[in-house]
Design a protein around this motif. Structure first.
Motif, PDB file in Angstrom:
ATOM      1  N   VAL A 140       1.588  16.929  34.583  1.00 30.31           N
ATOM      2  CA  VAL A 140       1.882  18.015  33.654  1.00 30.31           C
ATOM      3  C   VAL A 140       2.868  17.548  32.582  1.00 30.31           C
ATOM      4  CG1 VAL A 140       2.706  20.402  33.456  1.00 30.31           C
ATOM      5  CG2 VAL A 140       1.604  19.641  35.579  1.00 30.31           C
ATOM      6  N   ASP A 141       2.565  17.870  31.336  1.00 33.22           N
ATOM      7  CA  ASP A 141       3.483  17.673  30.218  1.00 33.22           C
ATOM      8  C   ASP A 141       3.891  19.034  29.679  1.00 33.22           C
ATOM      9  OD1 ASP A 141       3.643  14.850  30.030  1.00 33.22           O
ATOM     10  OD2 ASP A 141       1.720  14.765  28.987  1.00 33.22           O
ATOM     11  N   LEU A 142       4.854  19.050  28.801  1.00 34.49           N
ATOM     12  CA  LEU A 142       5.219  20.263  28.070  1.00 34.49           C
ATOM     13  C   LEU A 142       4.799  20.048  26.626  1.00 34.49           C
ATOM     14  CD1 LEU A 142       8.744  20.888  29.609  1.00 34.49           C
ATOM     15  CD2 LEU A 142       6.590  22.031  30.161  1.00 34.49           C
ATOM     16  N   VAL A 143       3.884  20.890  26.147  1.00 39.24           N
ATOM     17  CA  VAL A 143       3.341  20.759  24.794  1.00 39.24           C
ATOM     18  C   VAL A 143       3.299  22.147  24.163  1.00 39.24           C
ATOM     19  CG1 VAL A 143       1.348  20.057  23.406  1.00 39.24           C
ATOM     20  CG2 VAL A 143       1.941  18.752  25.466  1.00 39.24           C
ATOM     21  N   ASP A 144       3.872  22.268  23.005  1.00 36.55           N
ATOM     22  CA  ASP A 144       3.877  23.542  22.277  1.00 36.55           C
ATOM     23  C   ASP A 144       4.401  24.695  23.138  1.00 36.55           C
ATOM     24  OD1 ASP A 144       2.820  22.277  20.003  1.00 36.55           O
ATOM     25  OD2 ASP A 144       0.745  22.741  20.564  1.00 36.55           O
ATOM     26  N   GLY A 145       5.388  24.413  23.972  1.00 36.53           N
ATOM     27  CA  GLY A 145       5.995  25.450  24.799  1.00 36.53           C
ATOM     28  C   GLY A 145       5.164  25.893  25.983  1.00 36.53           C
TER      29      GLY A 145
ATOM     30  N   ARG B 143     -14.484  28.490  33.701  1.00 33.42           N
ATOM     31  CA  ARG B 143     -14.632  29.282  34.937  1.00 33.42           C
ATOM     32  C   ARG B 143     -13.272  29.575  35.575  1.00 33.42           C
ATOM     33  NH1 ARG B 143     -18.897  25.665  35.474  1.00 33.42           N
ATOM     34  NH2 ARG B 143     -17.851  24.463  37.118  1.00 33.42           N
ATOM     35  N   LEU B 144     -12.271  28.753  35.265  1.00 30.45           N
ATOM     36  CA  LEU B 144     -10.923  28.967  35.797  1.00 30.45           C
ATOM     37  C   LEU B 144     -10.064  29.828  34.875  1.00 30.45           C
ATOM     38  CD1 LEU B 144     -10.052  25.424  37.224  1.00 30.45           C
ATOM     39  CD2 LEU B 144     -11.088  27.385  38.401  1.00 30.45           C
ATOM     40  N   GLY B 145     -10.668  30.343  33.798  1.00 23.15           N
ATOM     41  CA  GLY B 145      -9.954  31.258  32.916  1.00 23.15           C
ATOM     42  C   GLY B 145      -9.421  30.655  31.632  1.00 23.15           C
ATOM     43  N   PHE B 146      -9.712  29.394  31.361  1.00 24.63           N
ATOM     44  CA  PHE B 146      -9.281  28.773  30.118  1.00 24.63           C
ATOM     45  C   PHE B 146     -10.242  29.159  28.995  1.00 24.63           C
ATOM     46  CE2 PHE B 146      -7.122  26.149  33.179  1.00 24.63           C
ATOM     47  CZ  PHE B 146      -6.000  25.660  32.538  1.00 24.63           C
ATOM     48  N   VAL B 147      -9.705  29.317  27.795  1.00 24.68           N
ATOM     49  CA  VAL B 147     -10.517  29.593  26.619  1.00 24.68           C
ATOM     50  C   VAL B 147     -10.171  28.584  25.533  1.00 24.68           C
ATOM     51  CG1 VAL B 147     -10.791  32.062  27.117  1.00 24.68           C
ATOM     52  CG2 VAL B 147      -8.887  31.286  25.702  1.00 24.68           C
ATOM     53  N   GLU B 148     -11.147  28.330  24.674  1.00 26.94           N
ATOM     54  CA  GLU B 148     -10.937  27.385  23.582  1.00 26.94           C
ATOM     55  C   GLU B 148      -9.900  27.927  22.613  1.00 26.94           C
ATOM     56  OE1 GLU B 148     -13.462  25.055  20.101  1.00 26.94           O
ATOM     57  OE2 GLU B 148     -14.539  26.050  21.725  1.00 26.94           O
ATOM     58  N   ILE B 149      -9.049  27.045  22.150  1.00 26.85           N
ATOM     59  CA  ILE B 149      -8.026  27.398  21.173  1.00 26.85           C
ATOM     60  C   ILE B 149      -8.613  27.148  19.788  1.00 26.85           C
ATOM     61  CG2 ILE B 149      -5.741  26.844  20.264  1.00 26.85           C
ATOM     62  CD1 ILE B 149      -5.054  25.795  23.095  1.00 26.85           C
ATOM     63  N   GLY B 150      -8.671  28.186  18.971  1.00 28.40           N
ATOM     64  CA  GLY B 150      -9.224  28.034  17.635  1.00 28.40           C
ATOM     65  C   GLY B 150      -8.399  27.106  16.763  1.00 28.40           C
ATOM     66  N   THR B 151      -7.112  27.330  16.696  1.00 32.97           N
ATOM     67  CA  THR B 151      -6.207  26.497  15.914  1.00 32.97           C
ATOM     68  C   THR B 151      -5.091  26.030  16.834  1.00 32.97           C
ATOM     69  OG1 THR B 151      -6.686  27.808  13.942  1.00 32.97           O
ATOM     70  CG2 THR B 151      -4.745  26.385  13.860  1.00 32.97           C
ATOM     71  N   PRO B 152      -5.186  24.795  17.308  1.00 38.31           N
ATOM     72  CA  PRO B 152      -4.152  24.288  18.216  1.00 38.31           C
ATOM     73  C   PRO B 152      -2.796  24.201  17.521  1.00 38.31           C
ATOM     74  CG  PRO B 152      -6.105  22.868  18.243  1.00 38.31           C
ATOM     75  CD  PRO B 152      -6.266  23.833  17.108  1.00 38.31           C
ATOM     76  N   GLY B 153      -1.743  24.365  18.318  1.00 37.78           N
ATOM     77  CA  GLY B 153      -0.393  24.184  17.797  1.00 37.78           C
ATOM     78  C   GLY B 153      -0.167  22.729  17.419  1.00 37.78           C
ATOM     79  N   PRO B 154       0.991  22.420  16.853  1.00 35.74           N
ATOM     80  CA  PRO B 154       1.233  21.063  16.363  1.00 35.74           C
ATOM     81  C   PRO B 154       1.177  19.990  17.456  1.00 35.74           C
ATOM     82  CG  PRO B 154       3.242  22.393  16.256  1.00 35.74           C
ATOM     83  CD  PRO B 154       2.121  23.313  16.599  1.00 35.74           C
ATOM     84  N   GLY B 155       1.660  20.296  18.642  1.00 37.32           N
ATOM     85  CA  GLY B 155       1.631  19.309  19.725  1.00 37.32           C
ATOM     86  C   GLY B 155       0.221  19.010  20.189  1.00 37.32           C
ATOM     87  N   LEU B 156      -0.583  20.055  20.396  1.00 39.34           N
ATOM     88  CA  LEU B 156      -1.983  19.843  20.807  1.00 39.34           C
ATOM     89  C   LEU B 156      -2.775  19.176  19.691  1.00 39.34           C
ATOM     90  CD1 LEU B 156      -2.910  23.091  22.781  1.00 39.34           C
ATOM     91  CD2 LEU B 156      -2.652  20.773  23.679  1.00 39.34           C
ATOM     92  N   ALA B 157      -2.516  19.567  18.463  1.00 36.90           N
ATOM     93  CA  ALA B 157      -3.214  18.937  17.335  1.00 36.90           C
ATOM     94  C   ALA B 157      -2.900  17.441  17.294  1.00 36.90           C
ATOM     95  CB  ALA B 157      -2.823  19.619  16.022  1.00 36.90           C
ATOM     96  N   ALA B 158      -1.650  17.084  17.572  1.00 37.17           N
ATOM     97  CA  ALA B 158      -1.273  15.670  17.597  1.00 37.17           C
ATOM     98  C   ALA B 158      -1.984  14.937  18.731  1.00 37.17           C
ATOM     99  CB  ALA B 158       0.238  15.532  17.736  1.00 37.17           C
TER     100      ALA B 158
END
Length: 169
Positions: A69-74, A129-144
Motif C-alpha cells: 500500500v502507498d499513499l497517493v492523493d490522500g 466486482r469489489l466496488g471500485f469504479v473508474e476515475i474520470g480525472t485522476p488526481g495529480p498523484g495517480l496521473a503521475a
C-alpha cells in the motif's frame, strides 16, 4: 486456515516468489513481457514492511498472498496485490483488499485507489466486482503514476485508475 498479518522482514523472499508466480498469468493474455519484468528488490519490499504498508495472507506461517500500500492523493493506493496461483480463486484477494480498507479507515483515509489493466479479467473487471469504479480525472498523484507506466511501456489505452470509498467501520 489463512489469516492476514503485517508482513515481516522474513517474508520478503516469499513476496517475490508469489509476485513472480501470480504474474505468470499475464502470459495467457498476450502480456508475457509483464510476467518477465523484475519484481521489486528486497530493499523495496522491506521499505513497505518497515513502513507498515505490507500485509500478507498466510496459510499457517507460509505467505500465500500479499498487498503493498502507498499513499497517493490522500488515499490508500493498492500498489501491488498478488495471490499464489495455488490459492487463487478463493476470495483471498478480496480479503486483502478489505484488510486495506480497514487499515485506511483507521487512518481516516477516504478511499482506496489502484491502477490496473482495463480488460484483463483479473484486473479492472475483478476490482469492479469489489466496488471500485473508474476515475474520470485522476488526481495529480495517480496521473503521475499513469504517466510513469506509459514511460515504462504500458499503453495508456489499456490502463485505468480506479477508486473505492472506504467502508464505514
Amino acid at each position: 486456515m489463512t489469516q492476514i498479518r503485517a508482513a515481516e522482514a522474513g517474508d520478503v523472499g516469499a513476496l517475490a516468489e508469489i509476485q513472480v508466480a501470480a504474474g505468470a498469468a499475464f502470459r495467457t493474455v498476450g502480456l508475457g513481457w509483464i510476467a518477465d519484468n523484475p519484481v521489486p528488490t528486497d530493499e523495496q519490499y522491506l521499505g513497505y514492511v518497515r513502513d507498515g504498508r505490507a500485509f500478507v495472507l498466510a496459510d499457517g506461517a507460509v505467505p500465500v498472498g500479499f498487498v503493498l500500500v502507498d499513499l497517493v492523493d490522500g488515499a490508500a493506493h493498492v500498489e501491488q496485490l498478488s495471490v499464489a496461483p495455488s490459492h487463487a480463486r478463493r476470495g483471498l484477494g478480496a480479503r486483502l483488499i478489505d484488510h486495506v480498507d480497514g487499515w485506511a479507515a483507521a487512518r481516516r483515509l477516504p478511499a482506496l485507489t489502484l491502477c490496473t489493466f482495463r480488460d484483463v479479467p483479473w484486473n479492472a473487471p475483478y476490482y469492479a466486482r469489489l466496488g471500485f469504479v473508474e476515475i474520470g480525472t485522476p488526481g495529480p498523484g495517480l496521473a503521475a503514476l499513469l504517466r510513469a507506466e506509459a514511460a515504462f511501456g504500458l499503453d495508456p489505452a489499456t490502463r485505468v485508475a480506479m477508486r473505492r470509498p472506504v467502508r464505514p467501520a
